[in-house]
Design a protein around this motif. Sequence first.
Motif, PDB file in Angstrom:
ATOM      1  N   LEU A   1       0.816  -1.218   0.000  1.00 33.39           N
ATOM      2  CA  LEU A   1       0.000   0.000   0.000  1.00 33.39           C
ATOM      3  C   LEU A   1       0.847   1.263   0.000  1.00 33.39           C
ATOM      4  O   LEU A   1       0.490   2.240  -0.649  1.00 33.39           O
ATOM      5  CB  LEU A   1      -0.917   0.005   1.232  1.00 33.39           C
ATOM      6  CG  LEU A   1      -1.731  -1.267   1.483  1.00 33.39           C
ATOM      7  CD1 LEU A   1      -2.590  -1.106   2.731  1.00 33.39           C
ATOM      8  CD2 LEU A   1      -2.605  -1.591   0.283  1.00 33.39           C
ATOM      9  N   TRP A   2       1.957   1.260   0.730  1.00 33.12           N
ATOM     10  CA  TRP A   2       2.777   2.455   0.907  1.00 33.12           C
ATOM     11  C   TRP A   2       4.100   2.398   0.155  1.00 33.12           C
ATOM     12  O   TRP A   2       4.852   3.363   0.155  1.00 33.12           O
ATOM     13  CB  TRP A   2       3.080   2.681   2.379  1.00 33.12           C
ATOM     14  CG  TRP A   2       1.937   3.226   3.178  1.00 33.12           C
ATOM     15  CD1 TRP A   2       0.651   3.420   2.759  1.00 33.12           C
ATOM     16  CD2 TRP A   2       1.989   3.652   4.541  1.00 33.12           C
ATOM     17  NE1 TRP A   2      -0.108   3.935   3.786  1.00 33.12           N
ATOM     18  CE2 TRP A   2       0.680   4.093   4.885  1.00 33.12           C
ATOM     19  CE3 TRP A   2       2.991   3.705   5.496  1.00 33.12           C
ATOM     20  CZ2 TRP A   2       0.376   4.581   6.163  1.00 33.12           C
ATOM     21  CZ3 TRP A   2       2.693   4.178   6.774  1.00 33.12           C
ATOM     22  CH2 TRP A   2       1.397   4.620   7.094  1.00 33.12           C
ATOM     23  N   GLY A   3       4.426   1.279  -0.446  1.00 33.76           N
ATOM     24  CA  GLY A   3       5.705   1.160  -1.123  1.00 33.76           C
ATOM     25  C   GLY A   3       6.877   1.262  -0.158  1.00 33.76           C
ATOM     26  O   GLY A   3       6.836   0.764   0.969  1.00 33.76           O
ATOM     27  N   GLY A   4       7.931   1.952  -0.588  1.00 33.40           N
ATOM     28  CA  GLY A   4       9.143   2.065   0.201  1.00 33.40           C
ATOM     29  C   GLY A   4       8.953   2.743   1.545  1.00 33.40           C
ATOM     30  O   GLY A   4       9.739   2.507   2.471  1.00 33.40           O
ATOM     31  N   ALA A   5       7.929   3.573   1.682  1.00 37.46           N
ATOM     32  CA  ALA A   5       7.681   4.232   2.965  1.00 37.46           C
ATOM     33  C   ALA A   5       7.406   3.210   4.059  1.00 37.46           C
ATOM     34  O   ALA A   5       7.735   3.426   5.229  1.00 37.46           O
ATOM     35  CB  ALA A   5       6.511   5.199   2.847  1.00 37.46           C
ATOM     36  N   ALA A   6       6.801   2.085   3.693  1.00 42.30           N
ATOM     37  CA  ALA A   6       6.539   1.035   4.673  1.00 42.30           C
ATOM     38  C   ALA A   6       7.834   0.397   5.160  1.00 42.30           C
ATOM     39  O   ALA A   6       7.959   0.050   6.340  1.00 42.30           O
ATOM     40  CB  ALA A   6       5.628  -0.029   4.070  1.00 42.30           C
ATOM     41  N   ASP A   7       8.814   0.249   4.266  1.00 45.91           N
ATOM     42  CA  ASP A   7      10.103  -0.303   4.681  1.00 45.91           C
ATOM     43  C   ASP A   7      10.799   0.643   5.651  1.00 45.91           C
ATOM     44  O   ASP A   7      11.394   0.206   6.646  1.00 45.91           O
ATOM     45  CB  ASP A   7      11.000  -0.532   3.464  1.00 45.91           C
ATOM     46  CG  ASP A   7      10.436  -1.579   2.517  1.00 45.91           C
ATOM     47  OD1 ASP A   7       9.692  -2.459   2.994  1.00 45.91           O
ATOM     48  OD2 ASP A   7      10.744  -1.515   1.314  1.00 45.91           O
ATOM     49  N   GLY A   8      10.725   1.937   5.371  1.00 43.04           N
ATOM     50  CA  GLY A   8      11.313   2.919   6.281  1.00 43.04           C
ATOM     51  C   GLY A   8      10.662   2.884   7.650  1.00 43.04           C
ATOM     52  O   GLY A   8      11.344   2.984   8.679  1.00 43.04           O
ATOM     53  N   LEU A   9       9.329   2.732   7.662  1.00 46.21           N
ATOM     54  CA  LEU A   9       8.616   2.646   8.936  1.00 46.21           C
ATOM     55  C   LEU A   9       9.029   1.392   9.691  1.00 46.21           C
ATOM     56  O   LEU A   9       9.275   1.432  10.903  1.00 46.21           O
ATOM     57  CB  LEU A   9       7.115   2.637   8.689  1.00 46.21           C
ATOM     58  CG  LEU A   9       6.228   2.424   9.917  1.00 46.21           C
ATOM     59  CD1 LEU A   9       6.474   3.497  10.968  1.00 46.21           C
ATOM     60  CD2 LEU A   9       4.758   2.396   9.516  1.00 46.21           C
ATOM     61  N   ALA A  10       9.105   0.257   9.003  1.00 48.58           N
ATOM     62  CA  ALA A  10       9.502  -0.987   9.662  1.00 48.58           C
ATOM     63  C   ALA A  10      10.888  -0.866  10.281  1.00 48.58           C
ATOM     64  O   ALA A  10      11.121  -1.307  11.414  1.00 48.58           O
ATOM     65  CB  ALA A  10       9.460  -2.146   8.664  1.00 48.58           C
ATOM     66  N   ASP A  11      11.805  -0.235   9.569  1.00 47.89           N
ATOM     67  CA  ASP A  11      13.165  -0.056  10.091  1.00 47.89           C
ATOM     68  C   ASP A  11      13.165   0.869  11.302  1.00 47.89           C
ATOM     69  O   ASP A  11      13.867   0.619  12.296  1.00 47.89           O
ATOM     70  CB  ASP A  11      14.082   0.509   9.012  1.00 47.89           C
ATOM     71  CG  ASP A  11      14.370  -0.494   7.899  1.00 47.89           C
ATOM     72  OD1 ASP A  11      14.136  -1.698   8.117  1.00 47.89           O
ATOM     73  OD2 ASP A  11      14.809  -0.055   6.809  1.00 47.89           O
ATOM     74  N   ALA A  12      12.367   1.953  11.229  1.00 43.60           N
ATOM     75  CA  ALA A  12      12.329   2.904  12.341  1.00 43.60           C
ATOM     76  C   ALA A  12      11.762   2.260  13.600  1.00 43.60           C
ATOM     77  O   ALA A  12      12.270   2.468  14.707  1.00 43.60           O
ATOM     78  CB  ALA A  12      11.493   4.129  11.952  1.00 43.60           C
ATOM     79  N   VAL A  13      10.718   1.473  13.444  1.00 47.72           N
ATOM     80  CA  VAL A  13      10.116   0.816  14.611  1.00 47.72           C
ATOM     81  C   VAL A  13      11.073  -0.230  15.173  1.00 47.72           C
ATOM     82  O   VAL A  13      11.289  -0.301  16.393  1.00 47.72           O
ATOM     83  CB  VAL A  13       8.761   0.182  14.237  1.00 47.72           C
ATOM     84  CG1 VAL A  13       8.198  -0.599  15.415  1.00 47.72           C
ATOM     85  CG2 VAL A  13       7.773   1.254  13.797  1.00 47.72           C
ATOM     86  N   ALA A  14      11.664  -1.041  14.304  1.00 46.31           N
ATOM     87  CA  ALA A  14      12.571  -2.094  14.763  1.00 46.31           C
ATOM     88  C   ALA A  14      13.772  -1.519  15.507  1.00 46.31           C
ATOM     89  O   ALA A  14      14.287  -2.143  16.450  1.00 46.31           O
ATOM     90  CB  ALA A  14      13.039  -2.928  13.577  1.00 46.31           C
TER      91      ALA A  14
END
Length: 235
Positions: A101-114
């Motif tokens: 749904l969000w493309g690369g922004a979702a990967d950035g969010l996953a990294d930030a949370v992790a």
Amino acid sequence: MNPTGYREVPERGAGLVCSWTAALPADAVPFVQRVVPDGCVDVIWSADGVQVAGPDTGPMPAALRPGARMAAVRFGPGAAPPVLGVPADALRDARVPLRDLWGGAADGLADAVAGAGSLETRREVLVAAVRARAARVEPVDPLVPEVVAGLAEGSVRDVADALGLGERQLRRRSLAAFGYGPKVLQRVLRFQRALALARSGVPLADVAYAAGFADQAHFANEVRALAGEPVSALM
């Protein structure tokens, strides 16, 4: 959810009703949670990334492995589509990677949370990111609160008439906002009212009437249909 590993925090604004965390010890027995329909949509971070869950029309099993850790935010009925960028019926009964749904922004969010450290801090990072996204998108369909309130008191036709809409138009907008047509949404909301009453200590014999079911048999049949087990197992 396992009561020793689940913590829920109320949220206000951005269409959120709560955020939550869940954790199982590394030596725990694998745990399967039965998720029942509530009209909501969750955005859930885990070691596998970020996914979107719901809205559901029936019970959905959620398997938790030993050592599992999750942080999530929960949108109230009708609030998720503007933030996620898709109509709610595209997510019905589904578990979808946020990256779809969000493309690369979702990967950035996953990294930030992790990378945020403690599970509580990860929850806070996820909440902040979702709120920031919500602030940049179109508002929720103004139909949403009126439909939710109307279906608590009257029929689908009553709600359509009150809003000046045809029943087909109401159904189309309801599917996009909630993932359900108004009749299914009414069933889910009524089920959740009954569950809240039962969990608050209202005798089961009184719950059916208080929640708006025709009778005790109707109540029992709807709980079985939506949750897959009797209300006593959901307490």
